[in-house]
Design an enzyme around this catalytic site. Structure first.
Site, mmCIF file in Angstrom:
data_model
loop_
_atom_site.group_PDB
_atom_site.id
_atom_site.type_symbol
_atom_site.label_atom_id
_atom_site.label_comp_id
_atom_site.label_asym_id
_atom_site.label_seq_id
_atom_site.Cartn_x
_atom_site.Cartn_y
_atom_site.Cartn_z
ATOM 1 N N ASN A 1 0.812 -1.216 0.000
ATOM 2 C CA ASN A 1 0.000 0.000 0.000
ATOM 3 C C ASN A 1 0.851 1.276 0.000
ATOM 4 O OD1 ASN A 1 -2.270 1.562 0.080
ATOM 5 N ND2 ASN A 1 -2.886 0.997 2.153
ATOM 6 N N HIS B 1 -14.890 -5.163 10.897
ATOM 7 C CA HIS B 1 -14.448 -3.831 11.335
ATOM 8 C C HIS B 1 -15.621 -2.919 11.613
ATOM 9 C CE1 HIS B 1 -10.094 -3.410 9.788
ATOM 10 N NE2 HIS B 1 -10.338 -4.652 10.126
ATOM 11 N N ARG C 1 -13.683 -5.863 15.471
ATOM 12 C CA ARG C 1 -12.716 -4.828 15.847
ATOM 13 C C ARG C 1 -13.453 -3.507 15.948
ATOM 14 N NH1 ARG C 1 -7.746 -2.301 12.138
ATOM 15 N NH2 ARG C 1 -9.115 -0.538 11.793
ATOM 16 N N TYR D 1 -7.410 7.093 13.284
ATOM 17 C CA TYR D 1 -7.127 5.902 12.482
ATOM 18 C C TYR D 1 -8.318 4.920 12.513
ATOM 19 C CZ TYR D 1 -5.870 1.168 11.606
ATOM 20 O OH TYR D 1 -5.906 -0.098 11.128
ATOM 21 N N ASP E 1 -7.321 -1.896 17.375
ATOM 22 C CA ASP E 1 -6.003 -1.642 16.774
ATOM 23 C C ASP E 1 -5.477 -0.295 17.271
ATOM 24 O OD1 ASP E 1 -3.776 -1.442 15.174
ATOM 25 O OD2 ASP E 1 -4.827 -1.833 13.291
ATOM 26 N N HIS F 1 -2.447 0.754 16.390
ATOM 27 C CA HIS F 1 -1.678 1.202 15.226
ATOM 28 C C HIS F 1 -0.366 1.889 15.607
ATOM 29 C CE1 HIS F 1 -1.493 1.998 10.844
ATOM 30 N NE2 HIS F 1 -2.332 0.980 10.808
ATOM 31 N N GLU G 1 -4.030 -4.547 19.331
ATOM 32 C CA GLU G 1 -3.100 -4.797 18.223
ATOM 33 C C GLU G 1 -2.088 -3.660 18.108
ATOM 34 O OE1 GLU G 1 -5.302 -5.344 14.583
ATOM 35 O OE2 GLU G 1 -3.698 -4.462 13.396
ATOM 36 N N GLU H 1 1.769 -6.933 11.463
ATOM 37 C CA GLU H 1 1.379 -6.664 10.065
ATOM 38 C C GLU H 1 2.479 -5.973 9.266
ATOM 39 O OE1 GLU H 1 -2.151 -4.294 10.893
ATOM 40 O OE2 GLU H 1 -1.159 -2.540 10.068
ATOM 41 N N ARG I 1 0.572 -11.481 13.680
ATOM 42 C CA ARG I 1 -0.351 -10.981 12.651
ATOM 43 C C ARG I 1 0.310 -10.784 11.289
ATOM 44 N NH1 ARG I 1 -2.461 -6.778 12.196
ATOM 45 N NH2 ARG I 1 -4.507 -7.395 11.468
ATOM 46 N N HIS J 1 -3.099 -10.365 9.283
ATOM 47 C CA HIS J 1 -3.548 -9.125 8.662
ATOM 48 C C HIS J 1 -4.405 -9.473 7.439
ATOM 49 C CE1 HIS J 1 -3.139 -4.960 7.705
ATOM 50 N NE2 HIS J 1 -2.290 -5.096 6.703
ATOM 51 N N ASP K 1 -6.305 -3.561 1.573
ATOM 52 C CA ASP K 1 -5.201 -3.269 0.651
ATOM 53 C C ASP K 1 -4.372 -4.519 0.343
ATOM 54 O OD1 ASP K 1 -4.591 -1.787 3.511
ATOM 55 O OD2 ASP K 1 -2.857 -2.932 2.851
ATOM 56 N N GLU L 1 -8.206 -11.523 10.085
ATOM 57 C CA GLU L 1 -8.878 -10.247 9.789
ATOM 58 C C GLU L 1 -9.576 -10.334 8.429
ATOM 59 O OE1 GLU L 1 -6.226 -6.929 9.202
ATOM 60 O OE2 GLU L 1 -7.825 -5.460 9.544
ATOM 61 N N TRP M 1 2.502 6.565 12.512
ATOM 62 C CA TRP M 1 1.117 6.571 12.051
ATOM 63 C C TRP M 1 0.464 5.234 12.325
ATOM 64 C CZ3 TRP M 1 -1.395 3.676 8.140
ATOM 65 C CH2 TRP M 1 -2.771 4.012 8.014
HETATM 66 O O1 KDG Z 1 -1.877 -0.263 4.482
HETATM 67 C C1 KDG Z 1 -2.039 -0.085 5.848
HETATM 68 C C2 KDG Z 1 -3.227 -0.910 6.329
HETATM 69 O O2 KDG Z 1 -3.098 -2.219 5.881
HETATM 70 C C3 KDG Z 1 -3.331 -0.880 7.818
HETATM 71 O O3 KDG Z 1 -3.487 0.433 8.256
HETATM 72 C C4 KDG Z 1 -4.543 -1.704 8.236
HETATM 73 O O4 KDG Z 1 -3.738 -1.763 10.476
HETATM 74 C C5 KDG Z 1 -4.453 -2.221 9.611
HETATM 75 C C6 KDG Z 1 -5.274 -3.380 9.939
HETATM 76 O O5 KDG Z 1 -5.097 -3.894 11.038
HETATM 77 O O6 KDG Z 1 -6.079 -3.777 9.115
HETATM 78 MG MG MG Z 2 -3.476 -3.102 12.092
#
Ligand code: KDG
Ligand code: MG
Length: 404
Positions: free
Chosen positions: A37, A122, A147, A159, A212, A214, A238, A264, A285, A314, A318, A341, A404
């Site tokens: 991605n 999600h 989630r 996010y 998540d 992140h 996560e 991931e 993951r 994961h 994407d 997921e 991020w």
């Molecule tokens: O490309 C980034 C995404 O795959 C990510 O932000 C998604 O964290 C993610 C998830 O757990 O699905």
């Molecule tokens: Mg994630």
């Protein structure tokens, strides 16, 4: 059975996907997902310039040797670009083997160890009411694991929320330059337990609850978060901290019983060796298409099985349907499977990729079509040209960069 062609198909049916198609002299072809991605064309160039020419003339049945040749045979190895490219080759070769033998890939991996693959959906919302309504929607669809993410009061962006107008799919890559998001940890740490309380108060404890983070917290902040969420009996939190620092997870582990998942952004078994062998996480993951394909992910899952760590791959939108199918085949076979997921893919992706996997009562099945069970319509793909998109970046309120 010699490889006679290796072609890279780049298309944007709703979002960008890169697909590798390998063809053999027996007339079979196999598909692998090479999508990374926001860095798609780096993988395209690595494949077209450095990998595809090396594949021509090789025996497509020697999956292990091709993997070793592309990994060990390269002095400059590992990293997301390289490992995504190798993953695409690996999955395409498993797909070919399945088609040649007339068997689904999960049978070639030793056969199903369970009847279905537990998946999580999600749910998200701009407010807690919107979030709990969305959880209701997923429960009605039959999901047993959900989630949850919601807008943090006081932050302009958060996010993991659905874009307005995209149904129930989250898509963070947008625009020809990265969007600047602003992050504030105290606001998030105050809000997270309120979010889980709202979900459990309205919907009870009869389903698995996931969240998540992140990669945004320090180890001690992550430990605080884990403790504050203990009453809500999380399935996992996560990526609590930036995942490349494996040692950081020791601090989290010492302070909370909330289960931890990460991986991931990992690309090889070396990225999670300490996490697994020291039992610092509960779920690994890593994804099939960013970790060298079925051949390598299987090794990671086997290592995890030795230490009681379960899988939780994961499966964001994407990763293309080709990657998702490969994940389902592997999930079905591993003894230490935990959860998968499932974000799904929005149309027009369905015009380009024909899939045979199914969802029922919270479980998915890859189907019994030979190989991975996904085909690409190249004419349809050509109708959706690549369009550059970036993931956002994060800054703190003082303007400094943050994960991020
Ligand atoms: O490309 C980034 C995404 O795959 C990510 O932000 C998604 O964290 C993610 C998830 O757990 O699905
Ligand atoms: Mg994630």
């Amino acid at each position: 059975m010699k490889i006679v062609a290796a072609d890279v198909i780049v298309a944007s049916p709703g979002r960008n996907y890169v697909t590798l198609k390998i063809t053999t002299d027996s007339g079979s072809h196999g598909l692998g997902d090479a999508t990374l991605n926001g860095r798609e064309l780096a993988v395209v160039a690595y494949l077209r310039e450095h990998v595809c020419p090396l594949l021509i003339g090789r025996d497509a049945r020697r999956i292990n040797d091709v993997w070793q040749y592309l990994y060990r045979g390269a002095y400059w190895r590992r990293g997301p670009v390289t490992m995504t490219a190798i993953a695409a080759v690996d999955c395409a070769l498993w797909d070919i083997l399945g088609k040649e033998t007339g068997r689904p890939v999960h049978e070639l991996l030793g056969g199903a160890a369970r009847d279905g693959v537990l998946v999580y959906g999600h749910a998200s919302g701009q407010t807690l009411d919107e979030l709990t309504d969305d959880v209701a929607h997923y429960l009605e669809l039959g999901y047993r694991a959900i989630r949850v993410q919601a807008a943090v009061p006081g932050l302009d962006s958060t996010y993991g929320l659905h874009h307005p107008g995209t149904g129930h799919t989250y898509e963070p890559a947008d625009g020809a330059a990265p969007a600047d998001n602003v992050w504030h940890t105290p606001a998030y740490l105050d809000f997270a337990p309120q979010m889980m309380a709202a979900v459990r108060e309205r919907h009870g404890y009869g389903f698995h609850l996931l969240h998540d983070v992140h990669h945004r917290l320090s180890p001690l902040e992550a430990a605080q978060l884990g403790k504050s969420l203990e009453p809500y009996r999380m399935f996992w939190i996560e990526d609590p901290t930036p995942a490349e620092d494996q040692e950081a997870f020791r601090t989290i582990r010492q302070h909370t019983t909330t289960p931890i998942a990460t991986g991931e952004v990992f690309n090889s078994i070396w990225d999670c060796q300490t996490l697994i062998t020291e039992r610092l996480i509960d779920y690994i993951r890593t994804s099939v298409s960013h970790t060298g394909g079925i051949t390598h992910l299987r090794k990671i899952f086997d290592l995890a099985a030795l230490y009681g760590v379960r899988t939780g791959s994961h499966g964001a939108g994407d990763l293309s349907p080709v990657s998702f199918a490969a994940a389902l085949h592997l999930d079905l076979t591993v003894p230490n499977f935990g959860i998968q997921e499932y974000m799904g893919h929005l149309d027009p992706a369905g015009e380009v990729f024909r899939t045979s996997y199914t969802f029922q009562d919270g479980y998915m099945r890859p189907g019994d079509a030979p190989g991975l069970g996904v085909e690409i319509d190249e004419e349809a793909a050509a109708r959706y040209p690549y369009s550059p998109k970036y993931l956002p970046v994060n800054r703190l309120r003082d303007g400094s960069m943050h994960d991020w």
